[in-house]
Design an enzyme around this catalytic site. Structure first.
Site, PDB file in Angstrom:
ATOM      1  CG  ASP A   1      39.590  49.870  32.585  1.00  0.00           C
ATOM      2  OD1 ASP A   1      38.376  50.457  32.271  1.00  0.00           O
ATOM      3  OD2 ASP A   1      40.226  50.120  33.617  1.00  0.00           O
ATOM      4  CG  ASN A   2      42.136  47.021  28.559  1.00  0.00           C
ATOM      5  OD1 ASN A   2      42.528  48.075  28.011  1.00  0.00           O
ATOM      6  ND2 ASN A   2      43.048  46.730  29.531  1.00  0.00           N
ATOM      7  NE  ARG A   3      36.033  47.378  22.805  1.00  0.00           N
ATOM      8  CZ  ARG A   3      35.335  48.657  23.012  1.00  0.00           C
ATOM      9  NH1 ARG A   3      34.512  48.709  23.929  1.00  0.00           N
ATOM     10  NH2 ARG A   3      35.534  49.667  22.256  1.00  0.00           N
ATOM     11  CG  LEU A   4      39.451  41.927  29.180  1.00  0.00           C
ATOM     12  CD1 LEU A   4      41.004  41.886  30.007  1.00  0.00           C
ATOM     13  CD2 LEU A   4      39.380  40.665  28.452  1.00  0.00           C
ATOM     14  CG  HIS A   5      32.826  44.696  28.737  1.00  0.00           C
ATOM     15  ND1 HIS A   5      33.313  45.925  28.887  1.00  0.00           N
ATOM     16  CD2 HIS A   5      32.857  44.261  27.404  1.00  0.00           C
ATOM     17  CE1 HIS A   5      33.580  46.283  27.873  1.00  0.00           C
ATOM     18  NE2 HIS A   5      33.229  45.659  26.885  1.00  0.00           N
TER      19      HIS A   5
END
Ligand SMILES: Cc1cc2nc3c(=O)[nH]c(=O)nc-3n(C[C@H](O)[C@H](O)[C@H](O)COP(=O)(O)O)c2cc1C
Length: 196
Positions: free
Chosen positions: A173-177
């Site tokens: 989520d939230n580009r916190l890959h």
């Protein structure tokens, strides 16, 4: 999938992604293959992943195609696979080697006859005047091999990308890959987490 840790064998994990991908995506395993000229001009295209083992990733093609020409002069390649449905991306970079004639033949013999004819008929990546020229070549090949087995063309076969590095990317989520980069060393893979 519960695989958010670094793990120790990225090829093993990639294999599990490919298997999982087959369950959720009803088409063959495709990957984008980048090659480059000796002076570093890249080109990329999709090919099918046909074998994935501890040695690397194997695909099959015409060795006199553009990619074949580039690989002959510069055996370095990069590959990416992506599964939307899994939220996974894999990247690999390394040197490409030709697979043996025996291995190419074993795969060739699994191909439908129509695909075998097409491989003989198509001078892959060369210009054609029109569709009729291609169809005429197919007709010639059908006549040549009528009634018999279609042999492996001398200009066709497999290449194995032997990865020196692999990166596995997992959607969060939230580009916190999650991103894990691995480098192959004499004793095995060394991995580290990378910023997304
Ligand atoms: C889904 C898909 C799978 C493909 N699989 C292969 C393949 O396994 N081998 C191949 O030579 N070309 C395959 N192609 C065609 C290549 O993308 C490309 O057009 C062709 O190999 C010529 O590339 P080149 O001129 O860079 O050598 C595939 C294309 C698509 C869209």
């Amino acid at each position: 999938m519960d695989d958010h840790g670094l793990g120790d064998d990225p090829l093993e994990r990639l294999r599990s992604w490919v298997e999982r991908g087959r369950e959720v995506v009803p088409h063959q395993d495709s990957m984008t293959l980048a090659t480059a000229t000796p002076d570093g001009r890249p080109s990329a295209r999709v090919v099918l992943l046909r074998e994935l083992d501890d040695h690397g990733l194997t695909f099959f093609t015409n060795r006199t195609s553009r990619k074949g020409d580039e690989l002959r002069l510069n055996p370095h390649a990069a590959v990416t696979m992506h599964w939307w449905e899994l939220g996974r991306q894999a990247r690999g970079e390394g040197v490409v080697e030709e697979v043996s004639e025996e291995e190419s033949t074993a795969y060739w013999e699994t191909r439908p006859r129509g695909s075998q004819m097409a491989a003989w008929a198509s001078a892959q990546s060369q210009p054609l005047d029109d569709r009729a020229e291609l169809e005429a070549r197919v007709a010639d090949v059908e006549e040549r091999f009528a009634g018999g087995a279609v042999p492996l063309p001398p200009f066709w076969g497999g290449y194995r990308i032997v990865p020196e590095s692999i990166e596995l990317w997992i959607h969060r989520d939230n580009r916190l890959h999650d991103r894990f980069g691995y480098v192959r060393e004499a004793t095995g893979w060394r991995g580290q987490r990378l910023a997304p």
